[in-house]
Design a protein around this motif. Structure first.
Motif, PDB file in Angstrom:
ATOM      1  N   ARG A  19       0.821  -1.203   0.000  1.00 31.33           N
ATOM      2  CA  ARG A  19       0.000   0.000   0.000  1.00 31.33           C
ATOM      3  C   ARG A  19       0.866   1.268   0.000  1.00 31.33           C
ATOM      4  O   ARG A  19       0.544   2.246  -0.679  1.00 31.33           O
ATOM      5  N   VAL A  20       1.963   1.250   0.749  1.00 26.76           N
ATOM      6  CA  VAL A  20       2.864   2.405   0.748  1.00 26.76           C
ATOM      7  C   VAL A  20       3.403   2.638  -0.666  1.00 26.76           C
ATOM      8  O   VAL A  20       3.449   3.776  -1.157  1.00 26.76           O
ATOM      9  N   TRP A  21       3.802   1.571  -1.320  1.00 24.76           N
ATOM     10  CA  TRP A  21       4.320   1.657  -2.699  1.00 24.76           C
ATOM     11  C   TRP A  21       3.243   2.166  -3.649  1.00 24.76           C
ATOM     12  O   TRP A  21       3.492   3.074  -4.462  1.00 24.76           O
ATOM     13  N   GLU A  22       2.036   1.616  -3.543  1.00 26.88           N
ATOM     14  CA  GLU A  22       0.940   2.023  -4.417  1.00 26.88           C
ATOM     15  C   GLU A  22       0.570   3.486  -4.204  1.00 26.88           C
ATOM     16  O   GLU A  22       0.333   4.234  -5.163  1.00 26.88           O
ATOM     17  N   GLU A  23       0.486   3.905  -2.940  1.00 28.32           N
ATOM     18  CA  GLU A  23       0.096   5.286  -2.651  1.00 28.32           C
ATOM     19  C   GLU A  23       1.130   6.280  -3.160  1.00 28.32           C
ATOM     20  O   GLU A  23       0.778   7.378  -3.617  1.00 28.32           O
ATOM     21  N   ALA A  24       2.409   5.893  -3.110  1.00 30.56           N
ATOM     22  CA  ALA A  24       3.456   6.769  -3.649  1.00 30.56           C
ATOM     23  C   ALA A  24       3.298   6.917  -5.163  1.00 30.56           C
ATOM     24  O   ALA A  24       3.513   7.994  -5.728  1.00 30.56           O
ATOM     25  N   VAL A  57       8.840   3.192   0.539  1.00 37.14           N
ATOM     26  CA  VAL A  57       8.827   1.861   1.158  1.00 37.14           C
ATOM     27  C   VAL A  57       9.980   1.722   2.149  1.00 37.14           C
ATOM     28  O   VAL A  57       9.798   1.219   3.270  1.00 37.14           O
ATOM     29  N   GLN A  58      11.160   2.141   1.747  1.00 35.54           N
ATOM     30  CA  GLN A  58      12.330   2.041   2.633  1.00 35.54           C
ATOM     31  C   GLN A  58      12.132   2.841   3.918  1.00 35.54           C
ATOM     32  O   GLN A  58      12.500   2.384   5.008  1.00 35.54           O
ATOM     33  N   ALA A  59      11.526   4.019   3.808  1.00 35.86           N
ATOM     34  CA  ALA A  59      11.260   4.829   4.996  1.00 35.86           C
ATOM     35  C   ALA A  59      10.277   4.119   5.918  1.00 35.86           C
ATOM     36  O   ALA A  59      10.424   4.130   7.149  1.00 35.86           O
ATOM     37  N   PHE A  60       9.284   3.454   5.321  1.00 35.77           N
ATOM     38  CA  PHE A  60       8.299   2.713   6.122  1.00 35.77           C
ATOM     39  C   PHE A  60       8.940   1.499   6.785  1.00 35.77           C
ATOM     40  O   PHE A  60       8.588   1.139   7.916  1.00 35.77           O
ATOM     41  N   VAL A  61       9.861   0.866   6.089  1.00 38.43           N
ATOM     42  CA  VAL A  61      10.566  -0.296   6.648  1.00 38.43           C
ATOM     43  C   VAL A  61      11.276   0.083   7.946  1.00 38.43           C
ATOM     44  O   VAL A  61      11.265  -0.675   8.925  1.00 38.43           O
ATOM     45  N   GLU A  62      11.875   1.254   7.978  1.00 36.85           N
ATOM     46  CA  GLU A  62      12.569   1.699   9.194  1.00 36.85           C
ATOM     47  C   GLU A  62      11.598   1.855  10.354  1.00 36.85           C
ATOM     48  O   GLU A  62      11.921   1.537  11.503  1.00 36.85           O
ATOM     49  N   LYS A  63      10.395   2.299  10.071  1.00 34.55           N
ATOM     50  CA  LYS A  63       9.380   2.420  11.118  1.00 34.55           C
ATOM     51  C   LYS A  63       8.963   1.051  11.663  1.00 34.55           C
ATOM     52  O   LYS A  63       8.531   0.937  12.811  1.00 34.55           O
ATOM     53  N   LEU A  64       9.079   0.016  10.812  1.00 33.41           N
ATOM     54  CA  LEU A  64       8.692  -1.341  11.222  1.00 33.41           C
ATOM     55  C   LEU A  64       9.814  -2.082  11.944  1.00 33.41           C
ATOM     56  O   LEU A  64       9.616  -3.216  12.376  1.00 33.41           O
ATOM     57  N   GLY A  65      10.985  -1.465  12.036  1.00 34.16           N
ATOM     58  CA  GLY A  65      12.082  -2.108  12.746  1.00 34.16           C
ATOM     59  C   GLY A  65      13.302  -2.381  11.905  1.00 34.16           C
ATOM     60  O   GLY A  65      14.227  -3.051  12.359  1.00 34.16           O
ATOM     61  N   GLY A  66      13.308  -1.924  10.668  1.00 28.39           N
ATOM     62  CA  GLY A  66      14.466  -2.112   9.817  1.00 28.39           C
ATOM     63  C   GLY A  66      14.373  -3.345   8.943  1.00 28.39           C
ATOM     64  O   GLY A  66      13.437  -4.145   9.054  1.00 28.39           O
ATOM     65  N   PRO A  67      15.335  -3.528   8.033  1.00 30.36           N
ATOM     66  CA  PRO A  67      15.267  -4.600   7.024  1.00 30.36           C
ATOM     67  C   PRO A  67      15.277  -6.012   7.585  1.00 30.36           C
ATOM     68  O   PRO A  67      14.858  -6.947   6.896  1.00 30.36           O
ATOM     69  N   HIS A  68      15.747  -6.190   8.821  1.00 30.69           N
ATOM     70  CA  HIS A  68      15.805  -7.546   9.371  1.00 30.69           C
ATOM     71  C   HIS A  68      14.609  -7.876  10.258  1.00 30.69           C
ATOM     72  O   HIS A  68      14.567  -8.942  10.879  1.00 30.69           O
ATOM     73  N   ALA A  69      13.643  -6.974  10.333  1.00 28.53           N
ATOM     74  CA  ALA A  69      12.419  -7.268  11.088  1.00 28.53           C
ATOM     75  C   ALA A  69      11.681  -8.415  10.400  1.00 28.53           C
ATOM     76  O   ALA A  69      11.724  -8.551   9.176  1.00 28.53           O
ATOM     77  N   ARG A  81       8.214 -17.518   7.773  1.00 28.32           N
ATOM     78  CA  ARG A  81       8.804 -16.384   8.483  1.00 28.32           C
ATOM     79  C   ARG A  81      10.018 -15.923   7.697  1.00 28.32           C
ATOM     80  O   ARG A  81      10.943 -16.698   7.464  1.00 28.32           O
ATOM     81  N   ARG A  82       9.991 -14.669   7.254  1.00 25.35           N
ATOM     82  CA  ARG A  82      11.092 -14.119   6.468  1.00 25.35           C
ATOM     83  C   ARG A  82      11.430 -12.731   7.002  1.00 25.35           C
ATOM     84  O   ARG A  82      10.697 -12.162   7.809  1.00 25.35           O
ATOM     85  N   GLU A  83      12.512 -12.186   6.516  1.00 27.39           N
ATOM     86  CA  GLU A  83      12.866 -10.823   6.873  1.00 27.39           C
ATOM     87  C   GLU A  83      12.279  -9.855   5.852  1.00 27.39           C
ATOM     88  O   GLU A  83      12.134 -10.188   4.665  1.00 27.39           O
ATOM     89  N   ILE A  84      11.942  -8.654   6.308  1.00 28.47           N
ATOM     90  CA  ILE A  84      11.376  -7.639   5.425  1.00 28.47           C
ATOM     91  C   ILE A  84      12.287  -7.398   4.225  1.00 28.47           C
ATOM     92  O   ILE A  84      11.821  -7.178   3.099  1.00 28.47           O
ATOM     93  N   GLU A  85      13.584  -7.471   4.436  1.00 28.85           N
ATOM     94  CA  GLU A  85      14.552  -7.199   3.382  1.00 28.85           C
ATOM     95  C   GLU A  85      14.303  -8.056   2.142  1.00 28.85           C
ATOM     96  O   GLU A  85      14.439  -7.581   1.011  1.00 28.85           O
ATOM     97  N   GLU A  86      13.937  -9.327   2.339  1.00 25.63           N
ATOM     98  CA  GLU A  86      13.711 -10.222   1.204  1.00 25.63           C
ATOM     99  C   GLU A  86      12.528  -9.741   0.371  1.00 25.63           C
ATOM    100  O   GLU A  86      12.586  -9.712  -0.863  1.00 25.63           O
ATOM    101  N   PHE A  87      11.451  -9.349   1.040  1.00 20.99           N
ATOM    102  CA  PHE A  87      10.276  -8.857   0.328  1.00 20.99           C
ATOM    103  C   PHE A  87      10.598  -7.565  -0.425  1.00 20.99           C
ATOM    104  O   PHE A  87      10.216  -7.394  -1.591  1.00 20.99           O
ATOM    105  N   VAL A  88      11.287  -6.647   0.228  1.00 21.41           N
ATOM    106  CA  VAL A  88      11.634  -5.366  -0.393  1.00 21.41           C
ATOM    107  C   VAL A  88      12.515  -5.578  -1.621  1.00 21.41           C
ATOM    108  O   VAL A  88      12.355  -4.906  -2.644  1.00 21.41           O
ATOM    109  N   ASP A  89      13.440  -6.531  -1.550  1.00 21.42           N
ATOM    110  CA  ASP A  89      14.294  -6.832  -2.701  1.00 21.42           C
ATOM    111  C   ASP A  89      13.467  -7.303  -3.898  1.00 21.42           C
ATOM    112  O   ASP A  89      13.751  -6.942  -5.045  1.00 21.42           O
ATOM    113  N   LEU A  90      12.438  -8.130  -3.639  1.00 19.45           N
ATOM    114  CA  LEU A  90      11.580  -8.623  -4.714  1.00 19.45           C
ATOM    115  C   LEU A  90      10.805  -7.473  -5.358  1.00 19.45           C
ATOM    116  O   LEU A  90      10.675  -7.401  -6.583  1.00 19.45           O
ATOM    117  N   LEU A  91      10.279  -6.576  -4.518  1.00 14.84           N
ATOM    118  CA  LEU A  91       9.545  -5.432  -5.049  1.00 14.84           C
ATOM    119  C   LEU A  91      10.483  -4.490  -5.798  1.00 14.84           C
ATOM    120  O   LEU A  91      10.148  -3.981  -6.869  1.00 14.84           O
TER     121      LEU A  91
END
Length: 260
Positions: free
Chosen positions: A148-153, A228-240, A195-205
């Motif tokens: 949604r963050v990506w789409e809204e941007a 998206v990257q800014a939102f990832v930091e709010k969620l705890g960073g790429p390894h969340a 269970r995966r890290e956010i980083e893997e999903f972000v790399d695919l997108l």
């Protein structure tokens, strides 16, 4: 599709070990049990589905993308009863009535002329053969929030992305099959959690592996990825962690057997 994206796509399409066997058993159970049945997969890609089944049937993997087929051939090198076919699925280079099953996995939404492909798929099936359509239902609040963050941007720049095409296309194919007198039946084959890290999903997108991202121009895509990257930091960073629930479905449509 270029090599780097193909490799990312290949990693994305893997299944847990226990799930792999349940999927394989469900597909094999729909094919003839005597001898080695012939199964044709349309849009075989890098062979994520094929590798569950090679050695247990005669496998024909068709795709029009040479990079995808290159990796599929590498995976199946030296294996018997596996053939990679580079061709357009609207003109399958096989005789009519020559295969026991046709497998279509997450493919219909990638082809505008899906009706032409469906006609060809049914043509190459023998009487009593089966069309097998496979897909996954994925539920992850974190992934959905990132999308949604990506789409809204993108929407802020006047661009809209359609993520519902795959679901609508399955419904369209279902209605077409019913209009032909077939009886599509859906089976829930497997359900599991990942269970995966956010980083893997972000790399695919980022790499536009998802089909709905591939038509987005690079400049707005990169800008949206910044959000998206800014939102990832709010969620705890790429390894969340991301927790995802998945379900694998198989829809089966059997043609009429020829009467003596």
């Amino acid at each position: 599709m270029e090599r780097e994206r193909v490799q990312r796509f290949d990693r994305f399409r893997r299944y847990p070990e226990g799930v792999r066997e349940r999927i394989a058993q469900a597909i094999l159970a729909a094919l003839p049990q005597e001898g080695k049945p012939v199964l044709l997969e349309l849009g075989v890609g890098t062979g994520a589905m094929a590798m569950l089944l090679v050695g247990r049937c005669r496998y024909l993997g068709l795709d029009s993308d040479p990079e995808m087929l290159h990796l599929f051939r590498e995976k199946t090198a030296g294996l018997e009863d596996v053939v990679a076919v580079e061709a357009d699925a609207r003109a399958i280079p096989l005789p009519s009535g020559s295969v026991d099953g046709v497998l279509v996995s997450r493919f219909w939404h990638l082809i505008p002329d899906w009706r032409g492909v469906l006609t060809e798929a049914l043509r190459v099936l023998r009487p009593g053969g089966v069309l097998l359509e496979a897909w996954e239902h994925i539920w992850s609040p974190t992934e959905e929030a990132l999308f949604r963050v990506w789409e809204e941007a993108l929407e802020a720049r006047g661009m809209r992305v359609d993520r519902g095409l795959a679901r609508r296309r399955r419904q369209e194919v279902r209605e077409a099959l019913k209009a032909l007198g077939l009886r599509p039946a859906v089976r829930l084959v497997a359900r599991w959690r990942e269970r995966r890290e956010i980083e893997e999903f972000v790399d695919l997108l980022q790499a536009k592996v998802f089909h709905f991202a591939q038509a987005v121009p690079e400049a707005p895509h990169l800008e949206a990825m910044g959000a998206v990257q800014a939102f990832v930091e709010k969620l705890g960073g790429p390894h969340a962690p991301i927790l995802t629930e998945k379900r694998f479905y198989l829809r089966m449509s059997r043609t009429c057997a020829r009467t003596p």
